[in-house]
Design a protein around this motif. Structure first.
Motif, PDB file in Angstrom:
ATOM      1  N   TRP A 146      -3.738  -1.296   0.463  1.00 19.78           N
ATOM      2  CA  TRP A 146      -3.176  -0.069   1.027  1.00 19.78           C
ATOM      3  C   TRP A 146      -2.081   0.465   0.123  1.00 19.78           C
ATOM      4  CZ3 TRP A 146      -2.507  -0.277   7.073  1.00 19.78           C
ATOM      5  CH2 TRP A 146      -3.766  -0.555   7.655  1.00 19.78           C
ATOM      6  N   GLY A 147      -2.078   1.796  -0.073  1.00 18.45           N
ATOM      7  CA  GLY A 147      -1.055   2.445  -0.880  1.00 18.45           C
ATOM      8  C   GLY A 147      -1.484   2.624  -2.325  1.00 18.45           C
ATOM      9  N   THR A 148      -0.541   3.029  -3.141  1.00 16.53           N
ATOM     10  CA  THR A 148      -0.822   3.300  -4.552  1.00 16.53           C
ATOM     11  C   THR A 148      -0.589   2.085  -5.450  1.00 16.53           C
ATOM     12  OG1 THR A 148       1.448   4.011  -5.021  1.00 16.53           O
ATOM     13  CG2 THR A 148      -0.088   5.698  -4.210  1.00 16.53           C
ATOM     14  N   GLY A 149       0.150   1.113  -4.935  1.00 15.03           N
ATOM     15  CA  GLY A 149       0.545  -0.030  -5.757  1.00 15.03           C
ATOM     16  C   GLY A 149       1.900   0.149  -6.403  1.00 15.03           C
ATOM     17  N   ASP A 150       2.456   1.359  -6.302  1.00 12.57           N
ATOM     18  CA  ASP A 150       3.754   1.642  -6.926  1.00 12.57           C
ATOM     19  C   ASP A 150       4.929   1.411  -5.978  1.00 12.57           C
ATOM     20  OD1 ASP A 150       2.514   2.429  -9.316  1.00 12.57           O
ATOM     21  OD2 ASP A 150       2.137   4.441  -8.513  1.00 12.57           O
ATOM     22  N   GLU A 151       4.659   1.084  -4.731  1.00 11.76           N
ATOM     23  CA  GLU A 151       5.723   0.802  -3.775  1.00 11.76           C
ATOM     24  C   GLU A 151       6.539  -0.403  -4.265  1.00 11.76           C
ATOM     25  OE1 GLU A 151       2.154   2.611  -1.963  1.00 11.76           O
ATOM     26  OE2 GLU A 151       2.462   0.721  -3.014  1.00 11.76           O
ATOM     27  N   VAL A 152       7.841  -0.336  -4.063  1.00  7.39           N
ATOM     28  CA  VAL A 152       8.751  -1.364  -4.608  1.00  7.39           C
ATOM     29  C   VAL A 152       9.353  -2.190  -3.472  1.00  7.39           C
ATOM     30  CG1 VAL A 152      10.891  -1.745  -5.893  1.00  7.39           C
ATOM     31  CG2 VAL A 152       9.288   0.039  -6.627  1.00  7.39           C
ATOM     32  N   ARG A 153       9.333  -3.506  -3.647  1.00 10.04           N
ATOM     33  CA  ARG A 153       9.877  -4.415  -2.643  1.00 10.04           C
ATOM     34  C   ARG A 153      10.683  -5.528  -3.304  1.00 10.04           C
ATOM     35  NH1 ARG A 153       8.410  -0.740  -0.205  1.00 10.04           N
ATOM     36  NH2 ARG A 153       7.101  -0.605   1.668  1.00 10.04           N
ATOM     37  N   ALA A 204     -10.987  -9.834  -9.654  1.00  7.71           N
ATOM     38  CA  ALA A 204     -11.299  -8.973  -8.517  1.00  7.71           C
ATOM     39  C   ALA A 204     -11.254  -7.499  -8.919  1.00  7.71           C
ATOM     40  CB  ALA A 204     -10.309  -9.219  -7.384  1.00  7.71           C
ATOM     41  N   LYS A 205     -12.109  -6.720  -8.315  1.00  2.89           N
ATOM     42  CA  LYS A 205     -12.091  -5.278  -8.512  1.00  2.89           C
ATOM     43  C   LYS A 205     -11.149  -4.677  -7.470  1.00  2.89           C
ATOM     44  CE  LYS A 205     -14.922  -1.079  -8.555  1.00  2.89           C
ATOM     45  NZ  LYS A 205     -16.273  -0.489  -8.286  1.00  2.89           N
ATOM     46  N   VAL A 206      -9.953  -4.332  -7.901  1.00  2.00           N
ATOM     47  CA  VAL A 206      -8.917  -3.854  -6.982  1.00  2.00           C
ATOM     48  C   VAL A 206      -9.083  -2.356  -6.741  1.00  2.00           C
ATOM     49  CG1 VAL A 206      -6.444  -3.664  -6.565  1.00  2.00           C
ATOM     50  CG2 VAL A 206      -7.356  -5.636  -7.820  1.00  2.00           C
ATOM     51  N   GLU A 207      -9.066  -1.974  -5.477  1.00  2.00           N
ATOM     52  CA  GLU A 207      -9.143  -0.560  -5.118  1.00  2.00           C
ATOM     53  C   GLU A 207      -7.939  -0.190  -4.250  1.00  2.00           C
ATOM     54  OE1 GLU A 207     -12.845   0.434  -3.296  1.00  2.00           O
ATOM     55  OE2 GLU A 207     -13.986   0.209  -5.165  1.00  2.00           O
ATOM     56  N   TYR A 208      -7.060   0.677  -4.781  1.00  2.00           N
ATOM     57  CA  TYR A 208      -5.895   1.139  -4.040  1.00  2.00           C
ATOM     58  C   TYR A 208      -6.278   2.352  -3.194  1.00  2.00           C
ATOM     59  CZ  TYR A 208      -3.178  -1.951  -6.999  1.00  2.00           C
ATOM     60  OH  TYR A 208      -2.673  -3.064  -7.635  1.00  2.00           O
ATOM     61  N   ASP A 209      -5.757   2.388  -1.971  1.00  2.00           N
ATOM     62  CA  ASP A 209      -6.088   3.466  -1.046  1.00  2.00           C
ATOM     63  C   ASP A 209      -4.790   4.144  -0.598  1.00  2.00           C
ATOM     64  OD1 ASP A 209      -6.965   5.185   0.887  1.00  2.00           O
ATOM     65  OD2 ASP A 209      -8.144   3.711   1.991  1.00  2.00           O
ATOM     66  N   ALA A 210      -4.458   5.253  -1.245  1.00  2.00           N
ATOM     67  CA  ALA A 210      -3.199   5.956  -0.959  1.00  2.00           C
ATOM     68  C   ALA A 210      -3.205   6.644   0.399  1.00  2.00           C
ATOM     69  CB  ALA A 210      -2.921   6.982  -2.048  1.00  2.00           C
ATOM     70  N   SER A 211      -4.363   6.710   1.057  1.00  2.58           N
ATOM     71  CA  SER A 211      -4.421   7.352   2.368  1.00  2.58           C
ATOM     72  C   SER A 211      -3.933   6.434   3.477  1.00  2.58           C
ATOM     73  CB  SER A 211      -5.864   7.785   2.672  1.00  2.58           C
ATOM     74  OG  SER A 211      -6.699   6.653   2.890  1.00  2.58           O
ATOM     75  N   LYS A 212      -3.767   5.164   3.194  1.00  2.00           N
ATOM     76  CA  LYS A 212      -3.335   4.201   4.196  1.00  2.00           C
ATOM     77  C   LYS A 212      -1.808   4.198   4.314  1.00  2.00           C
ATOM     78  CE  LYS A 212      -7.425   2.493   5.190  1.00  2.00           C
ATOM     79  NZ  LYS A 212      -8.018   2.641   6.538  1.00  2.00           N
TER      80      LYS A 212
END
Length: 262
Positions: A146-153, A204-212
């Motif tokens: 879920w998300g773009t992967g650019d979220e920072v934690r 793994a084939k990673v798929e980011y979903d920015a709509s989530k």
């Protein structure tokens, strides 16, 4: 009544993921608030010596820098955490009242995002790291994120949180909140790569979903106060913690244990 009890620790840990319904959010808020209020009341009446409130980084306003303890009232909470944040803020305020009016001394810890063993691993309600681990162990293809992967934690292993809570409870039961975190940030993309490596699924084939939904885009707490007061620093790196957690989760699955939330 908490008869003959000297110390109470209140994690009051009903939580949820970014994708749960608003009705579920209300249930979680009510459960946490009612439990916390009743425990504080019981501790007051029983004359408990010390009480640990495990609060949350969600109490803070949105910020794009490491946020300090005293900034909690510098603005409203981030909209993604609005109701949960105000509940946590109220519990801290109630602790302050009880600290001043009763014999019980309160310690308050505000953790950053925490991961590790014995967490909630229900794909519907769990947080981001457990969700990523579950999907990696299942070897989902493609591997959805879920998300773009650019979220920072700022992720801390649960063992570091426990150490931090114990030292604050022992040395700082003065109702003065202390941040406990790893003190460094990573992007969700970096976490994904680390989880996949720990699970031996780097292809793994990673798929980011920015709509989530993904809640807040940036969160890091300033941990300098814990270091200054107690010399506290985390011991478990993200990579080591993820490796330990993946191994533990696989062992639990082999025993038939699901570790789902409530």
């Amino acid at each position: 009544m908490l008869k003959d009890v000297e110390i109470v620790c209140n994690p009051s840990g009903a939580v949820s993921s970014a994708g749960v319904t608003q009705e579920r959010h209300m249930e979680i808020i009510a459960r946490n608030l009612i439990t916390s209020v009743r425990l504080i009341q019981a501790a007051w009446l029983a004359g408990v010596e010390r009480f640990l409130v495990i609060s949350s980084h969600t109490t803070y306003p949105g910020a794009n820098y490491p946020i300090k303890e005293e900034e909690i009232w510098s603005g409203p909470p981030h909209p993604a955490y609005f109701s949960y944040s105000w509940m946590r803020r109220y519990v801290e305020t109630l602790a302050q009242f009880a600290h001043e009016k009763s014999k019980t001394k309160f310690a308050i810890v505000r953790p950053t995002a925490v991961f590790g063993e014995y967490d909630n691993y229900d794909p519907v309600t769990c947080h981001v790291v457990p969700a990523l681990i579950v999907k990696a162990v299942q070897r989902l293809a493609p591997y959805p994120v879920w998300g773009t992967g650019d979220e920072v934690r700022d992720f801390a292993h649960v063992s570091d949180l426990v150490r931090g809570c114990l030292v604050v409870l022992e040395k700082h039961a003065v109702c003065d909140a202390v941040n406990i975190g790893y003190g460094k940030t990573v992007t969700i993309r970096e976490v994904v790569n680390a989880v996949l490596k720990a699970a031996d699924y780097s292809d793994a084939k990673v798929e980011y979903d920015a709509s989530k939904p993904t809640t807040i885009p940036f969160r890091m707490v300033d941990t300098s106060k814990a270091k200054r007061l107690f010399g506290f620093e985390p011991k478990v790196t993200l990579e080591e913690g993820l490796k330990r957690t993946v191994t533990w989760y696989r062992d639990e699955l082999a025993k038939g244990r699901k570790w789902k939330g409530h």
